[in-house]
Design an enzyme around this catalytic site. Sequence first.
Site, PDB file in Angstrom:
ATOM      1  N   ALA A  56       0.801  -1.230   0.000  1.00  0.00           N
ATOM      2  CA  ALA A  56       0.000   0.000   0.000  1.00  0.00           C
ATOM      3  C   ALA A  56       0.835   1.283   0.000  1.00  0.00           C
ATOM      4  O   ALA A  56       0.591   2.177  -0.813  1.00  0.00           O
ATOM      5  CB  ALA A  56      -0.975  -0.017   1.181  1.00  0.00           C
ATOM      6  N   ASP A 245      -3.438  -2.922   4.000  1.00  0.00           N
ATOM      7  CA  ASP A 245      -3.730  -2.083   2.840  1.00  0.00           C
ATOM      8  C   ASP A 245      -4.842  -1.081   3.112  1.00  0.00           C
ATOM      9  O   ASP A 245      -4.926  -0.061   2.432  1.00  0.00           O
ATOM     10  CB  ASP A 245      -4.105  -2.963   1.651  1.00  0.00           C
ATOM     11  CG  ASP A 245      -2.887  -3.663   1.084  1.00  0.00           C
ATOM     12  OD1 ASP A 245      -2.399  -3.223   0.040  1.00  0.00           O
ATOM     13  OD2 ASP A 245      -2.419  -4.639   1.689  1.00  0.00           O
ATOM     14  N   LYS A 256      -3.385  -8.801   2.975  1.00  0.00           N
ATOM     15  CA  LYS A 256      -3.244  -9.875   2.002  1.00  0.00           C
ATOM     16  C   LYS A 256      -4.053 -11.102   2.411  1.00  0.00           C
ATOM     17  O   LYS A 256      -4.132 -11.450   3.582  1.00  0.00           O
ATOM     18  CB  LYS A 256      -1.764 -10.237   1.861  1.00  0.00           C
ATOM     19  CG  LYS A 256      -1.453 -11.259   0.782  1.00  0.00           C
ATOM     20  CD  LYS A 256      -2.007 -10.849  -0.572  1.00  0.00           C
ATOM     21  CE  LYS A 256      -1.535  -9.496  -1.024  1.00  0.00           C
ATOM     22  NZ  LYS A 256      -2.229  -9.024  -2.240  1.00  0.00           N
TER      23      LYS A 256
END
Length: 354
Positions: A56, A245, A256
């Site tokens: 990110a 993220d 993830k």
Amino acid sequence: MNRQDHGPAAVQTLRWREGRLEMIDQRVLPARFEYLPFTSAAEVAEGIRSMVVRGAPAIGCAAAYGVALESVQLRGATREAFAVGLQRGFDVLAASRPTAVNLFWALARMRAVWDANQHRAVGDIVDCLLAQAHEISADDVRINRAMGAYGAALLADGARVLTHCNAGALATAGHGTALGVIRSAVQAGKRISVIADETRPFLQGARLTAWEMVQENIPVTLITDNMAGHLMSRGEVDAIVVGTDRVAANGDVANKIGTYMVAVLAQRHNIPFYVACPLSTIDLAIPDGAAIPIEERAAEEVTGFRDCQWAAKGVQVRNPAFDVTPAELVTALITERGVLRQPNRTTIAGLFAT
């Protein structure tokens, strides 16, 4: 080896050279280490989409440079053509990947600079946009080091730390988020060893995290994702540190795919589950994890690799790139402003009130 001056901690995932952006091609690591050149917003967007760059914070930095590149291409344009072309650049970058909020955060910062300087000559606007992209990248490294210092205090000397995916120098402008915590602990003299989930299907743990740790002589053991629970049950994991993220306003964490599974196992075995999270990754506009958009990637990432096909042809495939870990499974968020234990809507809002 001086770990502060060599290895991936000092590697520039993104660098500005001679009027263009260069990014490490993370698709070919660890077999090859090479930079690819980018000269336009469309090229950067494709680099984000195809995972030349990922993580990110790194995506956010890349997007900022993508806007700057587009402005450089338009330096000689009329004011009207510049506005049309730059907006096109913003649009193509915003469409590259949906889950990482740093992408949109960085684009918002770049747009604010454009809005504040529209009265100036086009060449001056270009200079302002490039300066802002450089600032976003420098800020990321500073923030990661601050998070690392706070997070390092949470890890005991001798800790065996499991991590998922890659939240290291390669996922940021430098130092890393989750791996930044580990780096800072090692630099403080603590003996830390890392357990890296391989992180199917793109293998960021096997290809990237393991590479970063090996390069810096930080002990690392690679495991398949379905081994994590076994190691926890045998008392071989002391802490878990992951990146993120996007974090929703209530503390739910998108990271993830496979992170949720690790968090559930951590709770079952009473192992602290920490999330390294710069404030730029917290999205107060998203009420909870259910509202976070989850990217679905190509089936080919699951069924095979290049010329090797290991799944039956015609099989149906799901390939969500991220999952959501509920806030109640998170021991603490590690931010550049300190450690936030048991995150919730009220405590997260308080981070932005200081």
